[in-house]
Write an enzyme that holds these catalytic residues in place. Structure first.
Site, PDB file in Angstrom:
ATOM      1  N   LYS A 175     -10.170  -8.033   7.572  1.00  0.00           N
ATOM      2  CA  LYS A 175     -10.794  -8.256   8.655  1.00  0.00           C
ATOM      3  C   LYS A 175     -10.490  -7.358   9.666  1.00  0.00           C
ATOM      4  O   LYS A 175      -9.663  -6.411   9.700  1.00  0.00           O
ATOM      5  CB  LYS A 175     -10.324  -9.661   9.262  1.00  0.00           C
ATOM      6  CG  LYS A 175      -8.813  -9.750   9.885  1.00  0.00           C
ATOM      7  CD  LYS A 175      -8.427 -10.853  10.921  1.00  0.00           C
ATOM      8  CE  LYS A 175      -6.701 -10.982  10.960  1.00  0.00           C
ATOM      9  NZ  LYS A 175      -6.421 -10.424  12.147  1.00  0.00           N
TER      10      LYS A 175
ATOM     11  N   HIS B 143       0.939  -1.363   0.024  1.00  0.00           N
ATOM     12  CA  HIS B 143      -0.098  -0.091   0.008  1.00  0.00           C
ATOM     13  C   HIS B 143       0.762   1.230   0.007  1.00  0.00           C
ATOM     14  O   HIS B 143       0.587   2.044  -0.773  1.00  0.00           O
ATOM     15  CB  HIS B 143      -0.992   0.060   1.200  1.00  0.00           C
ATOM     16  CG  HIS B 143      -2.263  -0.681   0.872  1.00  0.00           C
ATOM     17  ND1 HIS B 143      -2.546  -1.905   0.938  1.00  0.00           N
ATOM     18  CD2 HIS B 143      -3.550  -0.117   0.538  1.00  0.00           C
ATOM     19  CE1 HIS B 143      -3.606  -2.280   0.569  1.00  0.00           C
ATOM     20  NE2 HIS B 143      -4.392  -1.024   0.662  1.00  0.00           N
TER      21      HIS B 143
END
Lengths: 188, 279
Positions: free
Chosen positions: A104, A39
């Site tokens: 999650k 990222h």
């Protein structure tokens, strides 16, 4: 009522607008993997005005760092990693057209706001079910940053990859709803 | 003096690292099966079923239970009548980790803290060595996932905070962790000692067979009360809402300074992995 929806990537606005928190989604098609280090690289590329290794429009990003594949296998264990570590990068990618994230754990309000504004959803896969989930992955290929090892960006082909809608386009949150339903006061 | 070769240590650590990641313990499987029975929330029940299926696939298909094969924590209890020969002890352990994670197709999850460059072989392990009576060497390999470790906390409380303060902090840590550390979790709590000892006690408590009570009845009561309070939070399996947020709370306690009340909360995801070997 929660429903089960089959989705094939790339996704349209209509695909994600029909989803409500608690719905089960079965994803097929191509999804991309990226976690912390990838990222940072993606957002750094954008800051420098350089092209990304993939076109994000309509795509699904899966927060995962798989374990190595045994010879003859597609991939190793491949369950989700905790998503909040990607929160500082996610709004930028959502603005680029990213339609869904799979991970999650809780998301920051900035990410939830970006999902509302740009029509995207956050899907939860079962944390710690890496062996089970790996069976829905039919092909895997590293397409960027191979030097990052498990953090490299993979292009995965998945079939009926199971996930639950945690945050929908209306800014709702399944985690909050679940806790409200089952929380009780402790007797002290 | 009994001699143990460094190469034996390496072999033992390698085998334990692989077994820990592929073969869930009977205590964990029993706890998951109990959860599938007793969890009231339908989505929570389904998560328990998935985790049992995941454990079966891991063992039968030789896929690690979790892609996060962990930072390798190694507890070594070295008998004082053991003499280690043929190499450096810590190097022998790290070689076992290197070989186990390489040959076992386990994920290498360690990196430089600033550049984030992967060390490539999952070393160095975090090694805790204790000298104990006897002529045996016990090694316990504990692969610890990053997601649950990140949700762990250390508090330096005031003595006036007492047991109520301890409970409040443990419950707060679990509540703040929410769905992040892969519930249903196991909560390791260290009470007392000092800053670093409390954390070590919390981690060590996780080595105990899942759900077995502390042999000290006073501590066992605290464990039961904490489990009840934590499970009132409603977080549930995968954080989707439910009665079973934690499968167990394990507490270890020891004396501390008259000025202090250290409390550490080490959160363990449901992929509770530890493999013991005795040489």
């Amino acid at each position: 009522m929660a429903k089960t929806v089959k989705l094939t990537s790339p996704l349209t606005d209509q695909d994600v607008l029909q989803l409500n928190i608690g719905d089960t989604v079965l994803v097929s098609g191509v999804i991309y993997t990226a976690r912390d280090a990838a990222h940072k690289r993606l957002v750094d590329l954008l800051a420098k005005g350089e092209p990304l290794p993939m076109d994000l429009a309509g795509q699904i990003m899966y927060y995962v760092g798989p374990s190595p594949a045994r010879p003859g296998r597609v991939i190793g264990a491949a369950g989700p990693t905790t998503s909040y570590r990607m929160d500082s990068y996610a709004p930028t990618l959502i603005k680029m057209g990213l339609k869904a994230m799979i991970g999650k754990g809780k998301r920051a309000v900035e990410v939830i706001d970006a999902m509302k504004a740009y029509k995207a959803v956050y899907l939860g896969a079962t944390g710690g079910a890496g062996a089970l989930i790996s069976q829905r992955i039919k092909a895997a290929e590293v397409i960027a940053f191979p030097e990052l090892g498990p953090e490299a960006v993979h292009r995965l082909e998945v079939e009926d990859f199971p996930a639950i809608v945690i945050n929908d386009c209306q800014g709702r949150d399944l985690y909050e709803q679940g806790v409200r339903e089952y929380r009780r006061t402790a007797a002290r | 003096m009994r001699q143990i070769e460094a190469a034996q240590v390496t072999q033992a650590v390698k085998a334990a690292a692989i077994a820990a990641n592929y073969e869930p313990g009977a205590d964990l499987l029993a706890a998951l099966a109990r959860g599938a029975e007793t969890e009231e929330s339908p989505s929570g029940k389904e998560i328990f079923r998935q985790l049992l299926e995941n454990a079966r696939i891991a063992k039968e298909e030789r896929i690690p239970m979790c892609q996060d094969c962990g930072l390798a924590v190694v507890f070594a209890e070295v008998g004082q009548d053991v003499r280690l020969v043929g190499g450096d002890f810590d190097q022998a352990i790290n070689e076992g980790i290197r070989q186990g994670y390489g040959e076992g197709f386990l994920r290498k999850s360690l990196c430089h803290p600033l550049t984030r460059a992967n060390t490539g072989d999952n070393t160095p392990a975090v090694i805790h060595t204790e000298i104990v009576p006897g002529d045996r060497l016990k090694l316990t390999v504990v692969p610890k996932g990053g997601g649950s470790e990140n949700m762990s906390r250390l508090y330096m409380l005031k003595p006036a905070d007492g047991l109520a303060g301890i409970k409040e902090k443990v419950v707060t840590a679990v509540q703040e962790a929410g769905p992040n550390p892969c519930p249903p979790i196991i909560v390791g709590v260290g009470i007392g000692g000092n800053f670093e000892r409390a954390a070590l006690l919390a981690k060590k408590s996780l080595l105990r067979e899942l759900g077995q009570a502390n042999p000290d009845p006073e501590v066992a009561v605290i464990e039961r009360q904490l489990l009840e309070e934590v499970n009132c939070l409603g977080i549930g399996p995968s954080g989707l809402g439910g009665r079973i947020t934690a499968m167990a709370v394990h507490v270890l306690m020891q004396p501390c300074h008259i000025a202090s009340l250290p409390v550490a909360v080490n959160i363990q995801c449901h992929a509770s992995r530890h493999q013991e070997v005795i040489l």
